[in-house]
Design a protein around this motif. Structure first.
Motif, mmCIF file in Angstrom:
data_model
loop_
_atom_site.group_PDB
_atom_site.id
_atom_site.type_symbol
_atom_site.label_atom_id
_atom_site.label_comp_id
_atom_site.label_asym_id
_atom_site.label_seq_id
_atom_site.Cartn_x
_atom_site.Cartn_y
_atom_site.Cartn_z
ATOM 1 N N UNK A 49 -19.157 -10.820 -8.871
ATOM 2 C CA UNK A 49 -20.039 -9.734 -8.438
ATOM 3 C C UNK A 49 -19.540 -8.392 -8.958
ATOM 4 N N UNK A 50 -18.230 -8.196 -8.950
ATOM 5 C CA UNK A 50 -17.658 -6.954 -9.459
ATOM 6 C C UNK A 50 -17.933 -6.799 -10.948
ATOM 7 N N UNK A 51 -17.831 -7.917 -11.685
ATOM 8 C CA UNK A 51 -18.110 -7.872 -13.125
ATOM 9 C C UNK A 51 -19.577 -7.566 -13.386
ATOM 10 N N UNK A 52 -20.464 -8.161 -12.595
ATOM 11 C CA UNK A 52 -21.894 -7.938 -12.778
ATOM 12 C C UNK A 52 -22.304 -6.513 -12.412
ATOM 13 N N UNK A 95 -13.119 -20.538 -4.906
ATOM 14 C CA UNK A 95 -14.479 -20.359 -5.407
ATOM 15 C C UNK A 95 -15.103 -19.099 -4.805
ATOM 16 N N UNK A 96 -14.847 -18.864 -3.514
ATOM 17 C CA UNK A 96 -15.360 -17.654 -2.866
ATOM 18 C C UNK A 96 -14.747 -16.401 -3.497
ATOM 19 N N UNK A 97 -13.436 -16.454 -3.787
ATOM 20 C CA UNK A 97 -12.778 -15.315 -4.438
ATOM 21 C C UNK A 97 -13.369 -15.057 -5.821
ATOM 22 N N UNK A 98 -13.629 -16.136 -6.561
ATOM 23 C CA UNK A 98 -14.214 -15.967 -7.893
ATOM 24 C C UNK A 98 -15.606 -15.354 -7.813
ATOM 25 N N UNK A 99 -16.327 -15.637 -6.732
ATOM 26 C CA UNK A 99 -17.659 -15.052 -6.552
ATOM 27 C C UNK A 99 -17.567 -13.541 -6.365
ATOM 28 N N UNK A 100 -16.561 -13.105 -5.610
ATOM 29 C CA UNK A 100 -16.360 -11.672 -5.409
ATOM 30 C C UNK A 100 -16.037 -10.992 -6.746
ATOM 31 N N UNK A 141 -29.523 -12.509 -8.826
ATOM 32 C CA UNK A 141 -29.695 -11.915 -7.498
ATOM 33 C C UNK A 141 -28.464 -11.105 -7.099
ATOM 34 N N UNK A 142 -27.293 -11.609 -7.482
ATOM 35 C CA UNK A 142 -26.046 -10.900 -7.197
ATOM 36 C C UNK A 142 -26.027 -9.545 -7.914
ATOM 37 N N UNK A 143 -26.465 -9.538 -9.157
ATOM 38 C CA UNK A 143 -26.510 -8.277 -9.911
ATOM 39 C C UNK A 143 -27.505 -7.308 -9.276
ATOM 40 N N UNK A 144 -28.629 -7.831 -8.802
ATOM 41 C CA UNK A 144 -29.612 -6.981 -8.120
ATOM 42 C C UNK A 144 -29.003 -6.354 -6.869
ATOM 43 N N UNK A 145 -28.270 -7.169 -6.106
ATOM 44 C CA UNK A 145 -27.621 -6.657 -4.891
ATOM 45 C C UNK A 145 -26.601 -5.567 -5.236
ATOM 46 N N UNK A 146 -25.796 -5.809 -6.261
ATOM 47 C CA UNK A 146 -24.796 -4.812 -6.652
ATOM 48 C C UNK A 146 -25.462 -3.526 -7.129
ATOM 49 N N UNK A 189 -21.596 -11.413 -18.868
ATOM 50 C CA UNK A 189 -20.691 -11.962 -17.848
ATOM 51 C C UNK A 189 -20.827 -13.474 -17.720
ATOM 52 N N UNK A 190 -22.054 -13.983 -17.630
ATOM 53 C CA UNK A 190 -22.237 -15.414 -17.367
ATOM 54 C C UNK A 190 -21.727 -16.310 -18.502
#
Length: 272
Positions: A32-35, A24-29, A146-151, A43-44
């Motif tokens: 984030x790359x996709x976003x 699940x952690x790997x999928x989050x990374x 929020x992830x997209x904002x961070x990226x 993406x979602x």
């Protein structure tokens, strides 16, 4: 709260649960790359394809061949995704949120999650699983935003990310979404929680992309095929979740759904 702590202490000793959490952690990374290069509205919804891969892997692991009904559900989900995204044609939008839009949007998201959680606590069984699945979906959609904002802030240097709140708010929202998902899996069958999670995440993400990042989807006459696509995604999700839950092998064990102790099988961490 005590029951939740006991459950967490139990699953932390389970290697399969830990392995699932690691994936699940790997999928989050990867998400984030996709976003970082794609829109939230694109993406979602694509994450709904998780059910397709779950079916393929589960069939191999549990040596169970999908029946005709399951293949129809598979086809419905694939066709629904293609129809919705093809008709909607999401635009790229902004890489960071329009200034000043986070407070009102964040407050609305918190209120929606709170209402869904309060409603879930007032019921049991399938309705609770649906409501908790929806609450988890809204939380995960907010996490993605929020992830997209961070990226998007990475272009200003690592210091800009570490000294601003979206990174920490995203971690908090993701944690809440994860805990709500585990509660949904324990509350009732995957047949009820997974479709709510799949559709809720996709539709909430489209709305957040529109409000926060000025992403746009086609409207007008295209609303009809978009609605048909959403309906097919929902039907496919229900069918595939029913297949995955058949016989209880791939679903949360009844003991956990009824709140019994560590002797029951824990639900596998999932993310849609």
């Amino acid at each position: 709260m005590r029951q939740a702590v006991r459950w967490l202490a139990h699953v932390l000793r389970r290697p399969y649960w830990l392995a699932g959490t690691g994936l699940l952690a790997l999928s989050t990374v990867l998400q984030a790359s996709a976003l970082a290069v794609g829109s939230l509205s694109l993406v979602q919804p694509l994450l709904a394809s998780e059910l397709l891969f779950t079916l393929a892997v589960g069939s191999a692991v549990f040596h169970r061949r999908p029946n005709r009904r399951t293949w129809l559900a598979f086809a419905a989900l694939v066709l629904g995704l293609a129809l919705f995204l093809g008709a909607a044609a999401p635009t790229a939008g902004r890489t960071t949120v329009v200034p000043g839009r986070w407070p009102a949007t964040g407050g609305a998201v918190l209120c929606i999650v709170a209402v869904l959680l309060s409603a879930a606590l007032a019921v049991i069984g399938a309705p609770r699983a649906v409501l908790l699945g929806l609450a988890s979906a809204v939380s995960f959609a907010a996490t993605a935003a929020l992830m997209k904002e961070v990226m998007g802030q990475l272009g200003h240097g690592d210091g800009a990310v570490l000294t601003h709140w979206p990174l920490y708010a995203g971690i908090a929202a993701g944690t809440v979404g994860f805990l709500l998902l585990q509660s949904a899996l324990r509350a009732g069958s995957l047949t009820f929680s997974q479709p709510a999670l799949t559709l809720g995440d996709a539709l909430t993400s489209v709305a957040l992309g529109w409000v926060l990042f000025e992403e746009r989807i086609a409207l007008g006459i295209r609303v009809l095929p978009e609605a048909v696509g959403v309906a097919l995604i929902g039907a496919g999700s229900v069918g595939l979740a029913s297949a995955l839950a058949a016989g209880g092998t791939w679903d949360a064990a009844p003991g956990w759904r009824n709140g019994s102790g560590p002797g029951a099988q824990e639900p596998t961490p999932q993310r849609s």
